[in-house]
Design a protein around this motif. Structure first.
Motif, mmCIF file in Angstrom:
data_model
loop_
_atom_site.group_PDB
_atom_site.id
_atom_site.type_symbol
_atom_site.label_atom_id
_atom_site.label_comp_id
_atom_site.label_asym_id
_atom_site.label_seq_id
_atom_site.Cartn_x
_atom_site.Cartn_y
_atom_site.Cartn_z
ATOM 1 N N PHE A 1 7.577 7.386 -7.586
ATOM 2 C CA PHE A 1 6.753 6.200 -7.830
ATOM 3 C C PHE A 1 5.411 6.322 -7.112
ATOM 4 O O PHE A 1 4.341 6.067 -7.708
ATOM 5 N N LEU A 2 5.435 6.704 -5.836
ATOM 6 C CA LEU A 2 4.193 6.800 -5.064
ATOM 7 C C LEU A 2 3.265 7.875 -5.640
ATOM 8 O O LEU A 2 2.043 7.673 -5.723
ATOM 9 N N LEU A 3 3.825 9.005 -6.031
ATOM 10 C CA LEU A 3 3.006 10.078 -6.585
ATOM 11 C C LEU A 3 2.378 9.666 -7.919
ATOM 12 O O LEU A 3 1.204 9.962 -8.187
ATOM 13 N N THR A 4 3.131 8.950 -8.725
ATOM 14 C CA THR A 4 2.602 8.490 -10.010
ATOM 15 C C THR A 4 1.486 7.475 -9.809
ATOM 16 O O THR A 4 0.429 7.544 -10.472
ATOM 17 N N ALA A 5 1.702 6.528 -8.888
ATOM 18 C CA ALA A 5 0.670 5.529 -8.604
ATOM 19 C C ALA A 5 -0.601 6.207 -8.100
ATOM 20 O O ALA A 5 -1.722 5.863 -8.512
ATOM 21 N N HIS A 6 -0.438 7.196 -7.227
ATOM 22 C CA HIS A 6 -1.600 7.916 -6.680
ATOM 23 C C HIS A 6 -2.344 8.657 -7.786
ATOM 24 O O HIS A 6 -3.589 8.620 -7.854
ATOM 25 N N ALA A 7 -1.592 9.310 -8.668
ATOM 26 C CA ALA A 7 -2.215 10.063 -9.759
ATOM 27 C C ALA A 7 -2.963 9.155 -10.724
ATOM 28 O O ALA A 7 -3.972 9.568 -11.325
ATOM 29 N N GLU A 8 -2.497 7.910 -10.858
ATOM 30 C CA GLU A 8 -3.142 6.955 -11.761
ATOM 31 C C GLU A 8 -4.255 6.153 -11.087
ATOM 32 O O GLU A 8 -4.853 5.269 -11.714
ATOM 33 N N GLY A 9 -4.541 6.467 -9.827
ATOM 34 C CA GLY A 9 -5.615 5.778 -9.118
ATOM 35 C C GLY A 9 -5.263 4.375 -8.664
ATOM 36 O O GLY A 9 -6.155 3.571 -8.368
ATOM 37 N N LYS A 10 -3.978 4.064 -8.593
ATOM 38 C CA LYS A 10 -3.534 2.749 -8.150
ATOM 39 C C LYS A 10 -3.398 2.721 -6.631
ATOM 40 O O LYS A 10 -3.027 3.726 -6.010
ATOM 41 N N THR A 11 -3.676 1.566 -6.039
ATOM 42 C CA THR A 11 -3.560 1.430 -4.589
ATOM 43 C C THR A 11 -2.205 0.845 -4.221
ATOM 44 O O THR A 11 -1.669 -0.025 -4.911
ATOM 45 N N VAL A 12 -1.665 1.337 -3.109
ATOM 46 C CA VAL A 12 -0.346 0.909 -2.625
ATOM 47 C C VAL A 12 -0.471 0.538 -1.156
ATOM 48 O O VAL A 12 -1.090 1.260 -0.365
ATOM 49 N N ALA A 13 0.109 -0.591 -0.776
ATOM 50 C CA ALA A 13 0.218 -0.986 0.633
ATOM 51 C C ALA A 13 1.662 -1.378 0.902
ATOM 52 O O ALA A 13 2.459 -1.562 -0.030
ATOM 53 N N GLY A 14 2.005 -1.487 2.170
ATOM 54 C CA GLY A 14 3.355 -1.877 2.545
ATOM 55 C C GLY A 14 3.363 -3.227 3.221
ATOM 56 O O GLY A 14 2.357 -3.659 3.795
ATOM 57 N N TYR A 15 4.501 -3.895 3.153
ATOM 58 C CA TYR A 15 4.685 -5.141 3.902
ATOM 59 C C TYR A 15 5.967 -5.015 4.716
ATOM 60 O O TYR A 15 7.022 -4.689 4.188
ATOM 61 N N GLY A 16 5.836 -5.303 6.013
ATOM 62 C CA GLY A 16 6.978 -5.269 6.905
ATOM 63 C C GLY A 16 7.107 -3.930 7.605
ATOM 64 O O GLY A 16 7.645 -2.984 7.043
ATOM 65 N N ALA A 17 6.581 -3.851 8.834
ATOM 66 C CA ALA A 17 6.675 -2.618 9.618
ATOM 67 C C ALA A 17 8.062 -2.550 10.252
ATOM 68 O O ALA A 17 8.230 -2.550 11.469
#
Length: 411
Positions: A300-316
């Motif tokens: 999922f993360l690799l696909t989002a990165h390849a499509e230029g989508k930004t990802v953040a996390g919630y909850g450390a």
């Protein structure tokens, strides 16, 4: 040479899970720490073929895991505060606790639970080894003994009508000494309640991200009854709870106490047996489940990165640390994580070194996807972040399987 089971000293020859090497999950870093080496330990679980206690290998030590700067404060989650308040009301009525009673909580954290007993006028004492959380509890009027709980300390405490322990039993390196301490501090007809994540739920919902060095044990009713019996205690009731992805609340007492065994105990014994928890095969299949969750998340993360989508996390959260370190995720795929706990903001996640920001950053730098690492409070987080969803952010959870919410189209 085989490691011996922490409870019954049987040689351990069955591996349950291998997550490679990782730092302690709550060892958050200051920016200056990036110029120094970071300690990691093997993160592997084995299962005892005799008592069925699932346990970590003995590498990380308790005094290195629960320091004066331990960052987890129970009061951060409103849902957990509400859970604690409901428990206090229920157990006060069930045990008829009064101003003449005495309540002990082991691992009392920041006073999130005992403050309810203080408000009821019921004498209580917290036993908490971590300086930062103990001081927070004392600041709101909860008396605290700042020590690790065990058999020797328990002998010095006033005997209790109720001993409560929430999400501590799994954290105990010497589970026999701790359990003996419960016995030593308990009145003859006193009651122990312990809440802990249920191993059956961990397996059935692929919750491998709840595995970290601070969790020395992964518990079933089968294992707990073995451990209690060796200490002269018995389980007389049990409740299944939704907390932490599926937990048990067991009620214990002295072996010779008058408390009758509730039908729920036999029902759960039968359920665990029916699921195969007495059989080796139940434990040997879990590695493949963990790998599937990890691989799906990375894809999922690799696909989002390849499509230029930004990802953040919630909850450390510790859950996120386990997942990201096993998956090898770094800042190129998840640039930042937001958390409401002031004790974590400005620090970096151990291992991945992803910076932790306040939740306000999500409004300044709105991501296309927001990964909720503490999936057990996902509904609470989604409610708090509804404004982001209205603008097009999609929520993601990775456990027990990858789920991405549908895109909300604002009018």
């Amino acid at each position: 040479m085989s490691q011996l089971c922490r409870h019954c000293a049987t040689p351990l020859n069955m591996q349950f899970l291998d997550l490679g090497f990782a730092p302690p999950s709550n060892a958050y870093l200051e920016p200056a720490d990036l110029s120094r080496p970071e300690m990691t330990f093997p993160l592997r679980l084995q299962v005892c073929g005799k008592c069925r206690l699932v346990q970590t290998e003995d590498f990380a030590q308790a005094d290195a895991l629960f320091t004066k700067d331990y960052a987890y404060f129970s009061s951060t989650s409103k849902g957990w505060l509400d859970h604690a308040a409901r428990y206090a009301d229920m157990i006060t009525e069930r045990l008829s606790l009064t101003a003449d009673s005495h309540v002990i909580e082991v691992a009392s954290n920041d006073g999130y639970l005992l403050k309810n007993f203080v408000a009821k006028g019921i004498p209580c004492l917290g036993v908490e080894p971590t300086q930062s959380t103990a001081e927070a509890a004392e600041a709101i009027g909860v008396p605290v003994l700042q020590e690790f709980f065990g058999a020797e300390i328990a002998e010095t405490l006033p005997k209790a009508d109720l001993i409560a322990g929430n999400n501590v039993y799994a954290h105990v390196p010497d589970i026999n000494d701790f359990t003996q301490g419960l016995r030593n501090a308990l009145k003859p007809e006193g009651v122990i309640t312990l809440e802990f994540p249920h191993l059956m739920q961990l397996v059935e919902f692929s919750q491998f991200d709840t595995v970290y060095h601070e969790h020395f044990s992964y518990l079933s009713l089968i294992a707990v009854e073995h451990i209690f019996a060796a200490a002269g205690l018995r389980v007389f009731d049990v409740e299944r709870l939704p907390t932490h992805g599926g937990s048990l609340r067991i009620y214990g007492c002295h072996k010779v106490a008058s408390h009758s065994e509730a039908p729920a105990v036999a029902t759960l014994r039968a359920d665990e047996a029916e699921r195969g928890m007495n059989d080796d095969s139940y434990y040997l299949a879990f590695q493949q489940q963990a790998d599937r969750v990890k691989n799906d998340f990375v894809q999922f993360l690799l696909t989002a990165h390849a499509e230029g989508k930004t990802v953040a996390g919630y909850g450390a959260a510790a859950k996120g640390n386990t997942l990201m370190n096993y998956a090898g995720v770094r800042t190129d795929l998840v640039p930042f994580i937001c958390d409401a706990a002031p004790s974590k903001i400005g620090k970096l996640m151990p291992g991945s070194h992803i910076p932790i920001s306040p939740p306000a950053r999500l409004r300044e730098d709105r991501p296309d996807f927001l990964v909720i690492f503490p999936w057990n409070i996902a509904a609470e987080v989604k409610s708090q972040c509804q404004d982001l969803a209205d603008l097009g952010t999609r929520f993601v959870t990775a456990v027990p399987e990858l789920v991405v919410t549908e895109l909300v189209v604002s009018e």
